[in-house]
Design a protein around this motif. Structure first.
Motif, mmCIF file in Angstrom:
data_model
loop_
_atom_site.group_PDB
_atom_site.id
_atom_site.type_symbol
_atom_site.label_atom_id
_atom_site.label_comp_id
_atom_site.label_asym_id
_atom_site.label_seq_id
_atom_site.Cartn_x
_atom_site.Cartn_y
_atom_site.Cartn_z
ATOM 1 N N PRO A 173 0.909 -1.157 0.131
ATOM 2 C CA PRO A 173 0.233 -0.106 0.103
ATOM 3 C C PRO A 173 1.243 1.154 0.096
ATOM 4 C CG PRO A 173 -0.029 -1.049 1.766
ATOM 5 C CD PRO A 173 0.446 -1.781 1.098
ATOM 6 N N SER A 174 0.048 2.723 -0.076
ATOM 7 C CA SER A 174 1.230 3.668 -0.657
ATOM 8 C C SER A 174 1.654 3.923 1.550
ATOM 9 C CB SER A 174 -0.118 4.863 -0.292
ATOM 10 O OG SER A 174 -1.152 5.183 0.594
ATOM 11 N N VAL A 175 2.831 4.844 1.091
ATOM 12 C CA VAL A 175 3.795 4.946 2.350
ATOM 13 C C VAL A 175 3.951 6.291 2.259
ATOM 14 C CG1 VAL A 175 6.525 4.838 3.373
ATOM 15 C CG2 VAL A 175 5.754 2.790 1.618
ATOM 16 N N LEU A 176 2.957 6.542 3.758
ATOM 17 C CA LEU A 176 3.403 8.589 4.026
ATOM 18 C C LEU A 176 4.558 8.763 4.605
ATOM 19 C CD1 LEU A 176 1.574 10.568 5.192
ATOM 20 C CD2 LEU A 176 1.905 9.623 7.246
ATOM 21 N N LEU A 177 5.348 9.669 3.584
ATOM 22 C CA LEU A 177 6.471 10.245 3.931
ATOM 23 C C LEU A 177 6.875 11.291 4.607
ATOM 24 C CD1 LEU A 177 7.204 10.285 -0.052
ATOM 25 C CD2 LEU A 177 8.010 8.334 1.536
ATOM 26 N N SER A 178 8.026 10.863 5.544
ATOM 27 C CA SER A 178 7.939 12.115 6.558
ATOM 28 C C SER A 178 9.223 13.543 5.919
ATOM 29 C CB SER A 178 8.394 11.891 8.303
ATOM 30 O OG SER A 178 7.553 11.267 8.970
ATOM 31 N N LEU A 179 9.062 14.384 5.688
ATOM 32 C CA LEU A 179 9.875 15.462 4.892
ATOM 33 C C LEU A 179 10.178 16.021 6.274
ATOM 34 C CD1 LEU A 179 8.238 15.971 1.709
ATOM 35 C CD2 LEU A 179 10.341 13.592 2.853
ATOM 36 N N LYS A 180 11.715 16.475 6.214
ATOM 37 C CA LYS A 180 12.809 18.028 6.824
ATOM 38 C C LYS A 180 12.082 19.348 6.397
ATOM 39 C CE LYS A 180 16.300 14.906 8.027
ATOM 40 N NZ LYS A 180 17.862 15.568 7.800
ATOM 41 N N ARG A 181 11.427 19.161 5.521
ATOM 42 C CA ARG A 181 11.085 19.866 4.674
ATOM 43 C C ARG A 181 10.259 19.532 3.763
ATOM 44 N NH1 ARG A 181 15.957 24.291 3.068
ATOM 45 N NH2 ARG A 181 16.654 22.416 1.751
ATOM 46 N N PRO A 182 8.789 21.117 3.488
ATOM 47 C CA PRO A 182 8.646 20.658 1.787
ATOM 48 C C PRO A 182 9.975 21.898 0.686
ATOM 49 C CG PRO A 182 6.778 22.568 3.202
ATOM 50 C CD PRO A 182 8.439 22.505 3.697
ATOM 51 N N PRO A 183 10.286 20.295 -0.490
ATOM 52 C CA PRO A 183 11.241 20.154 -0.830
ATOM 53 C C PRO A 183 10.119 21.984 -2.689
ATOM 54 C CG PRO A 183 9.374 18.156 -1.562
ATOM 55 C CD PRO A 183 8.792 18.891 -0.467
ATOM 56 N N GLN A 184 11.422 22.396 -3.046
ATOM 57 C CA GLN A 184 10.741 23.090 -4.247
ATOM 58 C C GLN A 184 10.847 22.268 -4.720
ATOM 59 O OE1 GLN A 184 9.208 26.224 -2.687
ATOM 60 N NE2 GLN A 184 8.646 25.025 -0.543
ATOM 61 N N LYS A 185 11.807 21.806 -5.417
ATOM 62 C CA LYS A 185 12.463 21.072 -6.161
ATOM 63 C C LYS A 185 12.395 19.639 -6.259
ATOM 64 C CE LYS A 185 14.948 23.685 -8.786
ATOM 65 N NZ LYS A 185 15.628 24.949 -9.511
ATOM 66 N N VAL A 186 12.310 18.664 -6.965
ATOM 67 C CA VAL A 186 12.334 17.255 -6.817
ATOM 68 C C VAL A 186 12.762 16.724 -8.633
ATOM 69 C CG1 VAL A 186 10.291 15.051 -6.263
ATOM 70 C CG2 VAL A 186 9.467 16.800 -5.633
ATOM 71 N N GLY A 187 14.077 15.797 -7.780
ATOM 72 C CA GLY A 187 14.604 14.530 -8.912
ATOM 73 C C GLY A 187 14.081 13.530 -9.080
ATOM 74 N N VAL A 188 14.197 13.393 -9.766
ATOM 75 C CA VAL A 188 13.804 11.774 -9.974
ATOM 76 C C VAL A 188 14.925 11.122 -10.605
ATOM 77 C CG1 VAL A 188 11.521 10.014 -10.936
ATOM 78 C CG2 VAL A 188 11.189 12.573 -10.436
ATOM 79 N N PHE A 189 15.393 10.084 -10.283
ATOM 80 C CA PHE A 189 16.165 8.980 -10.945
ATOM 81 C C PHE A 189 15.758 7.594 -11.201
ATOM 82 C CE2 PHE A 189 19.478 6.212 -9.667
ATOM 83 C CZ PHE A 189 20.347 5.363 -11.606
#
Length: 542
Positions: free
Chosen positions: A467-483
């Motif tokens: 199932p979907s995974v809840l993500l805990s981020l330190k801060r909201p990202p302004q730019k996301v990199g996809v690899f």
């Protein structure tokens, strides 16, 4: 003049004007002979000014710029001194030996006179009109060669010394000034030239230091990278060697068991052959018997009992076909795990830099865009509007989900791209199978061919796993990199500004081509109207 000159062009060893100036690796300047002699007589090879020690005696190179500046300054100073310095000990041209010291020079007579021989110029009416000046020894150089008059003015137009006759004839309408004014102006210019030249020398010295510092830092980083690379590749080679040893051992053990089985069958066959040969010998002997009773009593024991039916027994040669393929497959998995292990041990900035080297130029595919989406002309931005465009139906186009695929598609290798998500309250981002369903309601999950992360309600981030995974981020990202590593089955998301790894999908089962996926979501009355922007990957700011 001499004080300023000496301050800027003195060697700190001999305290004289530079002679064949050379520059040390630390950027300081010395006379070539001075620094060479200093190093010849010193125990260590160091700079006399900053005391920087050089492990190997540097090869001195001529400071061409400083040498030219010093040479030019010397010539200009000598010329200036010749023109403006008061002559000393000019001898009287009339006196016989011993000659007395001249007190005046006549620009008409082109001679210098002592006090007694000057008297006619002071008393005779014809000589009184001659032009007298302080005694000098270069009277002929001070006369105009064309008009034989004193050079009293300086023509700024032609940059030459002229007489009053020149001003009226050859230099008419030119701009001119007195020799004193021209000399003062040239002197000021010379001072500026010297100062500017020294500033240029200092700028270049600082630039040398900057380059050397950068080179030192580069060498340090190169040494660190070398050590790390040697360790990583040593681990990889050990992993390859372990894999090779393992599969060679498997082949050896398999062949050993096969050999043991064959030897057991051979032993059993040989045993039965012995029994049959013995029985055959006994039968031949029995056939020679003339005693009916003896023949009948022993004939029933032939042939021997318990013989195996070998017609159904077969022994096929052991084949190792496919062993290399299996070994390479296991090696690929092992190396992928090793790569990921090494990768996770790298500093996060190094991790991001590592994947950024696989950056590709991604653009949006208008043929797949849902009708409510607006794409920029450069196909690098997309946002949602309430107005639905009239577009022909197409199985390639998302009809309900506000999404659009990117180009190009990939079926091997690695790829990386970055997307600005600043100002949005919700979005979806990632990659999808090229063959995914694009009609009706779509659920993003790996089993449906989607590997994405998304934002909802401004601060709820999830990865669309099963199932979907809840993500805990330190801060909201302004730019996301996809690899994406297609061969390793890996999809990772990064916060570009902090270089943090957000989430990774592992062991992905890609089937055929995959493509980038962008979903700006509905604009929600303008609160989510900011676009998703595909940005150029920049590594120099990390």
């Amino acid at each position: 003049m001499s004080g300023s000159y000496e301050e800027q062009f003195l060697c700190s060893i001999c305290l004289e004007v530079f002679s064949e100036p050379v520059t040390t690796p630390c950027g300081h300047n010395f006379c070539k002979s001075c620094i060479s002699q200093h190093w010849d007589t010193s125990r260590s090879c160091s700079c006399p000014l900053c005391n920087e020690v050089f492990t190997i005696r540097p090869k001195l190179k001529k400071n061409t710029l400083l040498s030219e500046v010093v040479s030019k300054s010397k010539r200009e100073v000598e010329l200036w001194s010749k023109k403006v310095s008061k002559p000393v000990d000019v001898e009287c041209d009339v006196c016989s030996e011993p000659k007395l010291k001249a007190v005046k020079s006549c620009l008409v007579c082109l001679s210098s006179f002592c006090e007694s021989h000057l008297q006619p110029h002071l008393t005779v009416s014809g000589l009184k009109r001659h032009q007298l000046m302080e005694p000098v020894d270069d009277l002929e150089d001070r006369m105009c060669p064309r008009h034989q008059r004193p050079l009293e003015l300086f023509c700024n137009t032609d940059q030459s010394c002229v007489c009053t006759r020149c001003v009226l004839l050859e230099h008419k309408n030119h701009q001119y000034e007195s020799l004193e004014e021209a000399c003062e102006r040239r002197w000021s210019s010379l001072q500026k030239t010297v100062a500017q030249s020294q500033d240029m020398v200092e700028q270049r010295r600082l630039k040398v230091q900057e380059i050397r510092a950068a080179l030192d830092q580069s060498q340090t980083e190169a040494d660190q990278e070398t050590q790390q690379m040697v360790k990583v590749f040593s681990d990889i080679m050990e992993s390859v060697q372990r894999c090779l040893d393992h599969h060679l051992e498997v082949i050896k053990q398999t062949q050993t068991k096969h050999k043991e089985c064959a030897e057991a069958l051979i032993q059993q066959l040989q045993q039965e052959m012995c029994e049959l040969e013995k029985s055959s010998t006994e039968a031949q002997q029995l056939s020679l018997s003339t005693d009916p009773l003896h023949f009948l009593q022993h004939c029933t024991a032939l042939p021997p009992a318990g013989l195996k039916d070998w017609s159904s027994v077969s022994f096929e040669p052991q084949t190792c076909e496919g062993s290399v393929v299996r070994a390479l497959s296991e090696l690929e998995t092992s190396l992928s795990q090793e790569f990921n292990k090494v990768f996770t041990q790298l500093p996060k900035i190094d991790q991001l830099r590592r994947v950024q080297q696989f950056a590709v130029d991604v653009t949006l595919d208008p043929d797949t865009a849902q009708p409510h989406l607006v794409l920029a002309e450069n196909l690098k931005q997309v946002h949602h509007t309430n107005a639905k465009k009239k577009l022909p139906d197409s199985p390639q186009r998302f009809d309900q989900c506000p999404g659009v695929l990117g180009k190009p598609s990939f079926s091997s290798g690695r790829l990386y791209f970055e997307v600005q998500v600043k100002g949005k309250t919700k979005w979806d981002l990632g990659v999808a199978q090229e063959s995914v369903n694009r009609t009706g309601t779509i659920t993003c999950s790996p089993k449906n061919g989607f590997w994405t992360m998304w934002l909802r309600n401004r601060d709820t981030y999830k990865a669309s796993a099963d199932p979907s995974v809840l993500l805990s981020l330190k801060r909201p990202p302004q730019k996301v990199g996809v690899f994406v590593d297609y061969g390793a089955g890996l999809v990772s998301f990064y916060d570009v500004d902090s270089a943090d790894l957000i989430y990774s999908f592992t062991d992905c089962s890609f089937r055929g081509k995959i493509r980038p996926l962008f979903c700006p979501c509905t604009n929600d009355g303008g609160t989510n109207s900011a676009p998703l922007v595909i940005t150029k990957v920049q590594t120099d700011r990390l």
